[in-house]
Design a protein around this motif. Structure first.
Motif, PDB file in Angstrom:
ATOM      1  N   VAL A 114     -16.250 -22.391 -55.324  1.00 53.21           N
ATOM      2  CA  VAL A 114     -15.233 -23.346 -55.780  1.00 53.21           C
ATOM      3  C   VAL A 114     -15.583 -24.759 -55.319  1.00 53.21           C
ATOM      4  CG1 VAL A 114     -12.816 -24.038 -55.475  1.00 53.21           C
ATOM      5  CG2 VAL A 114     -13.375 -21.655 -55.974  1.00 53.21           C
ATOM      6  N   VAL A 115     -15.958 -24.912 -54.062  1.00 50.07           N
ATOM      7  CA  VAL A 115     -16.294 -26.247 -53.540  1.00 50.07           C
ATOM      8  C   VAL A 115     -17.589 -26.757 -54.171  1.00 50.07           C
ATOM      9  CG1 VAL A 115     -16.849 -27.577 -51.458  1.00 50.07           C
ATOM     10  CG2 VAL A 115     -15.024 -25.886 -51.402  1.00 50.07           C
ATOM     11  N   VAL A 116     -18.581 -25.879 -54.348  1.00 52.24           N
ATOM     12  CA  VAL A 116     -19.824 -26.290 -55.011  1.00 52.24           C
ATOM     13  C   VAL A 116     -19.519 -26.757 -56.432  1.00 52.24           C
ATOM     14  CG1 VAL A 116     -22.042 -25.478 -55.920  1.00 52.24           C
ATOM     15  CG2 VAL A 116     -21.363 -24.872 -53.603  1.00 52.24           C
ATOM     16  N   GLY A 117     -18.698 -25.996 -57.149  1.00 51.09           N
ATOM     17  CA  GLY A 117     -18.329 -26.381 -58.507  1.00 51.09           C
ATOM     18  C   GLY A 117     -17.549 -27.680 -58.557  1.00 51.09           C
ATOM     19  N   PHE A 118     -16.647 -27.854 -57.603  1.00 54.11           N
ATOM     20  CA  PHE A 118     -15.859 -29.084 -57.545  1.00 54.11           C
ATOM     21  C   PHE A 118     -16.756 -30.294 -57.310  1.00 54.11           C
ATOM     22  CE2 PHE A 118     -13.442 -32.108 -54.820  1.00 54.11           C
ATOM     23  CZ  PHE A 118     -12.582 -32.593 -55.792  1.00 54.11           C
ATOM     24  N   LEU A 119     -17.674 -30.194 -56.353  1.00 50.66           N
ATOM     25  CA  LEU A 119     -18.571 -31.316 -56.074  1.00 50.66           C
ATOM     26  C   LEU A 119     -19.511 -31.568 -57.251  1.00 50.66           C
ATOM     27  CD1 LEU A 119     -19.445 -30.814 -52.294  1.00 50.66           C
ATOM     28  CD2 LEU A 119     -17.823 -32.410 -53.305  1.00 50.66           C
ATOM     29  N   GLY A 120     -19.947 -30.502 -57.914  1.00 54.83           N
ATOM     30  CA  GLY A 120     -20.788 -30.665 -59.100  1.00 54.83           C
ATOM     31  C   GLY A 120     -20.035 -31.323 -60.242  1.00 54.83           C
ATOM     32  N   TRP A 121     -18.763 -30.989 -60.378  1.00 54.90           N
ATOM     33  CA  TRP A 121     -17.942 -31.593 -61.427  1.00 54.90           C
ATOM     34  C   TRP A 121     -17.709 -33.078 -61.150  1.00 54.90           C
ATOM     35  CZ3 TRP A 121     -12.559 -33.019 -61.021  1.00 54.90           C
ATOM     36  CH2 TRP A 121     -11.991 -33.401 -62.242  1.00 54.90           C
TER      37      TRP A 121
END
Length: 139
Positions: free
Chosen positions: A47-54
């Motif tokens: 979730v955090v990886v996806g959030f930072l990628g977004w």
């Protein structure tokens, strides 16, 4: 005439340092990874990886690492066995580490593609604070 090394050996042998029990790093790491925290890490890290990628409009290896560290930081808020939620949170100063993934997202500049290194530093400080200094945060 005795050498400095002999003096140190004598002090260590006679002092309280010989009564300190040292916990192996592996045993400490294994005791930290309860089933609940492992499950939380498996959910929070992507979730955090996806959030930072977004927010950063793309992923770099540094940004992925920042996401992993940020997810692990949030995982430290899950109470371990026989620990209350208040003790796991760490009081008022525990809020600072919980906000480091958000602060990492705020330093990302999607137009220039910069900020991943600073984001990694921010979440690393948050995780280090949670692991090394939870005793300084009291309720």
């Amino acid at each position: 005439m005795s050498s400095d090394l002999d003096d140190i050996r004598r002090l260590v042998a006679d002092g309280p340092a010989t009564r300190i029990r040292v916990t192996a790093p592996r045993a400490l790491a294994l005791s930290w990874w309860t089933g609940t925290r492992l499950l939380a890490a498996l959910v929070l890290v992507p979730v955090v990886v996806g959030f930072l990628g977004w927010v950063g409009r793309g992923l770099s290896p540094t940004l992925v690492l920042a996401g992993v560290v940020g997810g692990l930081t949030l995982t430290t808020y899950i109470p371990s066995r026989r620990q209350s939620l208040g003790d796991a949170f760490g009081g008022q100063c525990g809020l600072v580490s919980a906000l480091t993934p958000l602060a990492a997202a705020m330093v990302l500049d999607p137009a220039l593609g910069t900020g991943a290194g600073l984001a990694l530093i921010i979440v690393s400080v948050g995780l280090l604070r949670r692991i090394v200094g939870p005793q300084t945060c009291s309720r």
